[in-house]
Design a protein around this motif. Sequence first.
Motif, mmCIF file in Angstrom:
data_model
loop_
_atom_site.group_PDB
_atom_site.id
_atom_site.type_symbol
_atom_site.label_atom_id
_atom_site.label_comp_id
_atom_site.label_asym_id
_atom_site.label_seq_id
_atom_site.Cartn_x
_atom_site.Cartn_y
_atom_site.Cartn_z
ATOM 1 N N ASN A 54 26.407 -9.127 52.920
ATOM 2 C CA ASN A 54 25.212 -9.445 51.657
ATOM 3 C C ASN A 54 24.476 -7.756 51.576
ATOM 4 N N TYR A 55 25.438 -6.773 51.542
ATOM 5 C CA TYR A 55 24.580 -5.559 51.195
ATOM 6 C C TYR A 55 25.219 -4.969 50.005
ATOM 7 N N TRP A 56 26.058 -5.546 49.291
ATOM 8 C CA TRP A 56 26.619 -4.822 48.185
ATOM 9 C C TRP A 56 27.106 -5.917 47.106
ATOM 10 N N VAL A 57 26.612 -5.411 45.914
ATOM 11 C CA VAL A 57 26.977 -6.252 44.732
ATOM 12 C C VAL A 57 27.851 -5.658 43.684
ATOM 13 N N ALA A 58 29.239 -6.038 44.036
ATOM 14 C CA ALA A 58 30.205 -5.239 43.230
ATOM 15 C C ALA A 58 29.947 -5.347 41.566
ATOM 16 N N GLU A 59 29.637 -6.409 41.194
ATOM 17 C CA GLU A 59 29.659 -6.487 39.941
ATOM 18 C C GLU A 59 28.608 -5.549 39.169
ATOM 19 N N TYR A 60 27.790 -5.265 39.806
ATOM 20 C CA TYR A 60 26.495 -4.196 39.164
ATOM 21 C C TYR A 60 26.569 -3.061 40.166
ATOM 22 N N GLY A 61 27.503 -2.901 41.269
ATOM 23 C CA GLY A 61 27.314 -1.657 42.055
ATOM 24 C C GLY A 61 26.081 -1.421 42.636
ATOM 25 N N TYR A 62 25.327 -2.534 43.023
ATOM 26 C CA TYR A 62 24.031 -2.176 43.668
ATOM 27 C C TYR A 62 24.486 -2.354 45.328
ATOM 28 N N LEU A 63 23.693 -1.425 45.824
ATOM 29 C CA LEU A 63 23.905 -1.178 47.366
ATOM 30 C C LEU A 63 22.549 -1.038 47.889
ATOM 31 N N THR A 64 22.138 -1.930 49.062
ATOM 32 C CA THR A 64 21.018 -1.837 49.550
ATOM 33 C C THR A 64 20.756 -0.407 50.418
ATOM 34 N N PRO A 65 19.525 0.020 50.369
ATOM 35 C CA PRO A 65 19.383 1.468 51.204
ATOM 36 C C PRO A 65 19.361 1.013 52.523
ATOM 37 N N PHE A 66 19.510 -0.126 53.175
ATOM 38 C CA PHE A 66 19.750 -0.205 54.570
ATOM 39 C C PHE A 66 21.071 -0.009 55.064
ATOM 40 N N TYR A 67 21.943 0.047 53.974
ATOM 41 C CA TYR A 67 23.345 0.183 54.266
ATOM 42 C C TYR A 67 23.875 1.574 53.684
ATOM 43 N N SER A 68 22.878 2.465 53.322
ATOM 44 C CA SER A 68 23.543 3.669 52.608
ATOM 45 C C SER A 68 23.173 5.064 53.518
ATOM 46 N N PRO A 69 24.159 5.763 53.581
ATOM 47 C CA PRO A 69 25.530 5.896 53.010
ATOM 48 C C PRO A 69 26.319 4.808 54.247
ATOM 49 N N CYS A 70 26.980 3.739 53.474
ATOM 50 C CA CYS A 70 27.909 2.772 54.348
ATOM 51 C C CYS A 70 29.085 3.603 54.772
ATOM 52 N N THR A 71 29.028 3.789 55.934
ATOM 53 C CA THR A 71 30.374 4.747 56.613
ATOM 54 C C THR A 71 31.098 4.113 57.816
ATOM 55 N N ALA A 72 30.727 2.910 58.005
ATOM 56 C CA ALA A 72 31.555 2.209 58.850
ATOM 57 C C ALA A 72 32.923 1.677 58.474
ATOM 58 N N THR A 73 34.053 1.794 59.174
ATOM 59 C CA THR A 73 35.336 1.399 58.647
ATOM 60 C C THR A 73 35.425 -0.005 58.221
ATOM 61 N N GLY A 74 34.324 -0.755 58.552
ATOM 62 C CA GLY A 74 34.198 -2.326 58.133
ATOM 63 C C GLY A 74 33.712 -2.387 56.911
ATOM 64 N N CYS A 75 32.764 -1.401 56.179
ATOM 65 C CA CYS A 75 32.231 -1.491 54.963
ATOM 66 C C CYS A 75 33.379 -1.776 53.674
ATOM 67 N N ILE A 76 32.756 -2.408 52.863
ATOM 68 C CA ILE A 76 33.438 -2.676 51.761
ATOM 69 C C ILE A 76 33.778 -1.110 51.084
ATOM 70 N N PRO A 77 35.128 -1.083 50.791
ATOM 71 C CA PRO A 77 35.496 0.213 50.230
ATOM 72 C C PRO A 77 34.740 0.659 49.045
ATOM 73 N N GLU A 78 34.352 -0.255 48.144
ATOM 74 C CA GLU A 78 33.785 0.566 46.906
ATOM 75 C C GLU A 78 32.227 0.657 47.353
ATOM 76 N N ALA A 79 31.784 0.164 48.384
ATOM 77 C CA ALA A 79 30.179 0.582 48.777
ATOM 78 C C ALA A 79 30.305 1.699 49.614
ATOM 79 N N ALA A 80 31.422 2.128 50.080
ATOM 80 C CA ALA A 80 31.338 3.436 50.988
ATOM 81 C C ALA A 80 31.492 4.814 49.903
ATOM 82 N N HIS A 81 30.305 5.178 49.542
ATOM 83 C CA HIS A 81 30.382 6.298 48.486
ATOM 84 C C HIS A 81 30.907 7.597 49.111
ATOM 85 N N PHE A 82 30.801 7.604 50.671
ATOM 86 C CA PHE A 82 31.037 8.986 51.344
ATOM 87 C C PHE A 82 32.254 8.759 52.176
#
Length: 268
Positions: A54-82
């Motif tokens: 529950n850290y990413w809202v795909a419909e609107y592209g919202y990413l919580t700052p607690f998961y930014s930058p999301c770099t773990a291999t388990g991150c949702i691909p669209e949320a991993a901007h880097f």
Amino acid sequence: MTTSASAGPRVRPRAEIAQRTLRTDRWWLAPSLTVFFLVAWLAYGVVRVFLQENYWVAEYGYLTPFYSPCTATGCIPEAAHFGRFTPDHPLIPYAPLSLPFLLLFRLTCYYYRKAYYRSFWLSPPACAVPDTHARYTGETRFPLIFQNAHRYAFYLAFVITAINTYDAILAFFGERGFGFGLGNVILLINVVMLWGYTASCHSCRHIMAGRLTHFSRHPVRYRAWSLISKLNARHMQFAWITLATLAITDFYVMALAAGWITDVRFIN
Ligand code: FES
């Protein structure tokens, strides 16, 4: 305090009074509230960071700052901007490249030092209330000597705030294309406040013009220093406001991602 070249510092004994302090106001209230709110915020933050959902809202592209930058291999691909390249493990945050440095930034912050020295270490808990420790060594020894690394934590925090700003801009372009909703407003307020906190940092002020002896020869740096000095006077407020905006932003994104609420949309 007096000094002598041979014997070193000599501390004057405290006046011999029976009372612990002569203060009669509620001097204990501020340190008690500080403990309460900092512990509550930390508890919330730890739970959220290790929840790993529950850290990413795909419909609107919202990413919580607690998961930014999301770099773990388990991150949702669209949320991993880097990109995704750090380990996916229940005990490793999804944003391991930012959270430890942000923690270091706040731990070594001049305002937070005052807050936790007073509230947790009681050294001293308030003005005109005695220190609970027999000796005072300041920040000259391990581990507190590392407080002097604050300037380097500032550099890293600056980069991370820029990444949060990038996330907030990307959030205008979700799955449905360009759009604007309450989540965008919350994300934007959060980054504006984060810039306020980062720019009002004492290290930032010093970097800007701390060593200049002739302001007249550096008008641009002088102007920047003057602006930062004004912000610096509000640094404590920014410290608390950003704790609130971070928690509110994270909670709003979590509530949307979990389907508890729907976003209020102004455009698309
Ligand atoms: S962030 Fe508080 S003094 Fe630098």
